[in-house]
Structures are given as C-alpha cells and as structure tokens.
Design an enzyme around this catalytic site. Structure first.
Site, mmCIF file in Angstrom:
data_model
loop_
_atom_site.group_PDB
_atom_site.id
_atom_site.type_symbol
_atom_site.label_atom_id
_atom_site.label_comp_id
_atom_site.label_asym_id
_atom_site.label_seq_id
_atom_site.Cartn_x
_atom_site.Cartn_y
_atom_site.Cartn_z
ATOM 1 N N GLY A 21 0.820 -1.207 0.000
ATOM 2 C CA GLY A 21 0.000 0.000 0.000
ATOM 3 C C GLY A 21 0.850 1.251 0.000
ATOM 4 O O GLY A 21 2.083 1.206 0.162
ATOM 5 N N GLY A 56 1.110 5.334 1.533
ATOM 6 C CA GLY A 56 0.665 6.240 2.570
ATOM 7 C C GLY A 56 1.261 7.610 2.378
ATOM 8 O O GLY A 56 1.950 7.886 1.383
ATOM 9 N N VAL A 108 4.665 0.905 1.244
ATOM 10 C CA VAL A 108 4.921 -0.301 2.034
ATOM 11 C C VAL A 108 4.941 -1.515 1.111
ATOM 12 O O VAL A 108 4.035 -1.703 0.285
ATOM 13 C CB VAL A 108 3.863 -0.483 3.134
ATOM 14 C CG1 VAL A 108 4.139 -1.761 3.936
ATOM 15 C CG2 VAL A 108 3.821 0.727 4.068
ATOM 16 N N LYS A 162 8.840 -0.359 4.849
ATOM 17 C CA LYS A 162 8.246 0.957 4.620
ATOM 18 C C LYS A 162 9.318 1.846 4.013
ATOM 19 O O LYS A 162 10.297 2.208 4.656
ATOM 20 C CB LYS A 162 7.734 1.565 5.922
ATOM 21 C CG LYS A 162 7.063 2.914 5.709
ATOM 22 C CD LYS A 162 6.394 3.423 6.977
ATOM 23 C CE LYS A 162 5.658 4.713 6.702
ATOM 24 N NZ LYS A 162 4.970 5.229 7.898
ATOM 25 N N GLU A 181 7.783 -5.950 11.241
ATOM 26 C CA GLU A 181 6.988 -7.167 11.302
ATOM 27 C C GLU A 181 5.875 -7.094 10.269
ATOM 28 O O GLU A 181 5.225 -6.060 10.103
ATOM 29 C CB GLU A 181 6.392 -7.294 12.707
ATOM 30 C CG GLU A 181 5.347 -8.373 12.883
ATOM 31 C CD GLU A 181 4.626 -8.259 14.218
ATOM 32 O OE1 GLU A 181 3.711 -9.072 14.450
ATOM 33 O OE2 GLU A 181 4.956 -7.355 15.017
ATOM 34 N N ASP A 223 0.515 9.704 16.003
ATOM 35 C CA ASP A 223 -0.369 9.527 14.845
ATOM 36 C C ASP A 223 -1.269 8.312 15.042
ATOM 37 O O ASP A 223 -1.394 7.462 14.164
ATOM 38 C CB ASP A 223 0.455 9.392 13.570
ATOM 39 C CG ASP A 223 -0.388 9.609 12.300
ATOM 40 O OD1 ASP A 223 -1.477 10.219 12.414
ATOM 41 O OD2 ASP A 223 0.039 9.178 11.217
ATOM 42 N N LYS A 256 -4.520 6.490 14.836
ATOM 43 C CA LYS A 256 -5.713 6.647 13.999
ATOM 44 C C LYS A 256 -6.142 5.261 13.524
ATOM 45 O O LYS A 256 -5.382 4.289 13.617
ATOM 46 C CB LYS A 256 -5.414 7.548 12.797
ATOM 47 C CG LYS A 256 -4.296 7.031 11.889
ATOM 48 C CD LYS A 256 -3.992 8.019 10.768
ATOM 49 C CE LYS A 256 -2.859 7.506 9.876
ATOM 50 N NZ LYS A 256 -2.547 8.479 8.801
ATOM 51 N N PRO A 257 -7.362 5.118 13.008
ATOM 52 C CA PRO A 257 -7.846 3.792 12.590
ATOM 53 C C PRO A 257 -6.966 3.125 11.541
ATOM 54 O O PRO A 257 -6.845 1.896 11.531
ATOM 55 C CB PRO A 257 -9.244 4.091 12.041
ATOM 56 C CG PRO A 257 -9.688 5.306 12.790
ATOM 57 C CD PRO A 257 -8.443 6.129 12.950
ATOM 58 N N ASN A 264 -3.856 3.073 11.425
ATOM 59 C CA ASN A 264 -2.650 2.547 12.056
ATOM 60 C C ASN A 264 -2.936 1.475 13.098
ATOM 61 O O ASN A 264 -2.051 1.096 13.857
ATOM 62 C CB ASN A 264 -1.846 3.684 12.692
ATOM 63 C CG ASN A 264 -1.093 4.493 11.657
ATOM 64 O OD1 ASN A 264 -0.860 4.027 10.546
ATOM 65 N ND2 ASN A 264 -0.737 5.718 11.998
#
Length: 445
Positions: free
Chosen positions: A18, A20, A25, A40, A92, A137, A139-140, A142
């Site tokens: 994905g 960000g 990532v 990342k 991980e 940070d 948030k949903p 993460n």
C-alpha cells in the site's frame, strides 16, 4: 523499488502492500531468517518539503526509537536500512486489515468489540509511553486487526521519543488532523496525553463511522475545528460513552493516563462498569450533530500561532480560562452558562446544567450527573421547570419525560449506574431565543 529486488542484501521484495502519506509499504522476504517482513520505503519526493538527507537522518533516529518497543500489540521494527538512496523501515509483517477498513465495511463496530480493540492498543501505547515514546499519529489506519481478534498499533515511524530533539526545522506537524488532540491542532507539542485523545478519537470513529469533529477535505479548516469547536456527541457508543468522553476531554489534564485508559477499556470489554471521574474543569463541549451548523460564540477567545500539517501554515487558538460567577451561583462565559443543584441529599445525586452554545432561535445544553454519595446510584432522574417560550428538540444519552410544566430526563439502560465519585452526562438542543438557566434537581428514583 520493484518486486524481485533485494534490499540490504537480505530482504527480497515480493509485492506492493500500500501507499501512505510518508511513502510506500512492500511485502518482502527476509532470506536470512526465512520470514516475511514489511518494508516501509520513505520517499523524499512525496511533497514533505524535506531534503533526502534530512529524511534519512530522521528515519534512522525514528527507527531506533521504534525498536525500543517490544509488545504483543505493537508492530515490531526489525531494522533500518537504505535502498537506492531512500531510507526504509523493516517491520513485522502481519496479515490483517486496518481498523479503518473493517469499520468502513461494517458501518461501525459494536461498543464491546471496540473496547476490546482499544484495550489492546492502549496496552501497547502504555508500554511505549513507559519507554519515553509518543506515537503522535494514532488513527484507525494505524490499528491492524487479525481474524483471531488481535489488534496491533503500527507506524511508530512518525513518533518521537519524549525529550529527543526534532531532526527537521521545517515547522511541519506530524499527525492526521481528524485525530489530533485539540492542543496539538492549536500548536502545542504532542505528548502522552495527546496520544490518549487520539486513541479516544480512533475508537469513536470505529463506532460512529466518523471522527469526533467530522470530516473535512480542507486540512486547515479541519484543524480549526479540532482546535476550537465542540465535538459531535457519540450516538452509538452505549455503555462506552462516558469512557470515550473521558479520553476525549479537551483539557489534557482531565484525561486518564494511557495505563488507566487500558484498565478502563479492559473492564468495559469484560462488561464491567469502569468508574469515570467527573470533570474538574468542564471544558469539553458537545456540538449538535451535522448537518445543522451553529454559531460558536464564546468558544474562541483569540488566535495565536502554531505549525500546521505538511506545509508550515500558521494558526493558533486560545480558549477562555476563567469565568465569572454571579450571586446566584450561575457561571457565564459568552453564551455559556452553568448552574448546579444544591448539595446532594442522602442518595448523593448532583446535576450541573450548562448552556454551552446558542444561535438565533436555539441553544444547546450539557448536563453532568454526578454521584457525590458513598454508594452506587442504581438510577437517576434530573428535573427542571421548562422556561416559557422554550422547548426541547433533540436529546441524547437520556430518556425524556414530561411532567406538567417540568422536564424529567432519566437514565438510559447503559448509564443506569453511577459509582460513588463517578459521573455521566446527557445533552440536548433546545428552541428559544433567550435560553434561561433553570433550577435543576437530581434524585435516585
């Protein structure tokens, strides 16, 4: 970076996972230890305004910070490397979905399930705080969830250890506006208390579907709202309402520690009532649900200076600190007026009635029900005479009953008990051009 490439001589890239705000990532295979990892890749050209050398320096430092934490509910950072001149965090890899994805698919999760997720995340964040690490940070997106119910917090890559100097000097504020604590949105430094607020905002969004201050395409406008506006009261949180509002108190000193938040969320996940202390400084204001817009007169007292997200835009907000008290015991600040019941009778029930906002033809009230007795209240009723020319349009967190010219609000099933020293609250929108503050009484039925 592409599939098949080998990073740092040992991590073979498999596929893209994905993208960000800070980079990309990848799924990779650690050929030395024969395990999957996530890489990342931080990208200097992603519009952050930082030089590649600055990002590399920061990534190395943040990687060392994140590597301090080893907790079953936190994604571990294994390594920090460079590839093609770009810094990469090797972490991980967890087969999972984010809390944001799960909540969006389901249209909001049940409070009990959210409490269980929150307890796990709070445990990891409490461990991070014990190690001097502030996430900054939460948030949903993460929070990662597995099919067996495990929750893990990730992306400590934008966190910073308490007391560690900022690498860059661009004035950029790290974090996602919708989930920032009000003091951080107004320019203050993020700390453990702001992580608590962000966790509360994350759990709120998982239940309600939107964050506490709503959504806004304009990041600057959203930061203004977070820094100065009242939040939208939760409607679906049920027994988790009081706990969420504790995490989301505007005054950082009024919030629990992350360790206390973990204990309370664990109790809630097990179906137990977690005592919530009454606010010493009731600055948390609740706003009417959208789309109705109301004026916020009396909420903002001034504008100062603060760093804003990813561009160095400057703004700041100051809130009024003290309010004069009149001879009758009512406190008034702008449009905000408060009155409290007389000392409690033997059942210990006390209610504080506060007009928190007003606009042409309407107003908003918040009522805090507090138990000043020595035993648990097993129900409560708050009564007041409805002033002439006023009416109640909408009520939340209570049941409305009319008794002649009096208004009676009783507890819902989920807030029926109030432990000794604890509190709960309800609110409503009223109609009328000149809201009065009536005498209120509270009793156990």
């Amino acid at each position: 970076m592409e599939a098949g490439e080998v990073v740092a001589g040992r991590y073979r890239v498999v596929s893209l996972v994905g993208r960000g705000a800070m980079g990309v990532v990848w799924l990779a295979r650690d050929e030395r230890l024969d395990r999957d990892v996530a890489i990342k890749e931080l990208r200097p050209d992603d519009g952050t305004g930082e030089a590649a050398g600055d990002i590399t320096q920061r990534a190395m430092r943040e990687g060392r910070i994140a590597a301090r934490l080893r907790h079953p509910n936190a994604i571990a950072v294994h390594d920090v490397v460079t590839h093609g001149g770009r810094p990469c965090l090797v972490m991980e890899y967890l087969r999972s979905e984010s809390l944001a994805e799960v909540a969006a698919t389901s249209g909001g999760l049940p409070p009990g399930e959210v409490a269980a997720i929150g307890a796990q995340v709070a445990a990891a964040l409490a461990a991070a705080h014990d190690n001097g690490v502030v996430h900054r940070d939460v948030k949903p997106d993460n929070v990662l969830l597995t099919t067996d119910g495990t929750a893990k917090i990730t992306d400590f890559g934008v966190s910073r250890a308490a007391g560690l100097a900022t690498v860059t000097a661009t004035g950029i504020l790290a974090g996602t506006p919708a989930y920032l604590a009000p003091e951080v949105a107004g320019g203050a430094e993020a700390d453990t208390r702001s992580d608590v607020f962000s966790l509360g905002a994350t759990l709120y969004a998982a239940i309600e579907g939107d964050p506490p201050f709503g959504v806004e395409d304009n990041a600057i406008a959203l930061l203004h709202k977070v820094a100065r506006d009242p939040l939208v009261p939760p409607r679906k949180a049920g027994p988790l309402t009081d706990l969420l509002l504790w995490l989301l108190r505007r005054d950082p000193a009024e919030r629990p520690t992350m360790r206390a938040a973990h204990e309370a969320l664990t109790a809630a996940a097990e179906g137990q009532a977690a005592p919530v202390p009454p606010p010493h400084n009731p600055t948390l204001l609740l706003q009417a649900p959208p789309p109705r817009r109301v004026s916020r007169r009396g909420v903002v007292a001034g504008i100062g200076a603060a760093a804003l997200v990813a561009g160095g835009v400057v703004l700041g907000l100051l809130l009024a600190d003290e309010a004069p008290t009149d001879a009758a015991g009512a406190t008034t600040t702008g449009t905000t007026t408060t009155t409290t019941t007389p000392p409690p009778d033997e059942d210990g029930c006390v209610a504080a009635y506060e007009v928190v906002d007003a606009w042409p033809g309407g107003y908003q009230v918040r009522v805090v029900v507090r138990n000043d007795g020595e035993r648990t209240l097993t129900g409560w009723e708050v009564r007041w005479p409805l002033p002439d020319g006023e009416d109640i349009d909408e009520l939340w967190a209570g049941r409305l009953v009319r008794d002649g010219g009096d208004v009676v609000v009783a507890n819902e099933e989920w807030n029926v008990t109030v432990p000794a020293g604890g509190s709960t609250e309800f609110g409503f929108n009223g109609s009328g051009d000149d809201p009065q503050v009536p005498p209120v009484s509270c009793r156990e039925p």
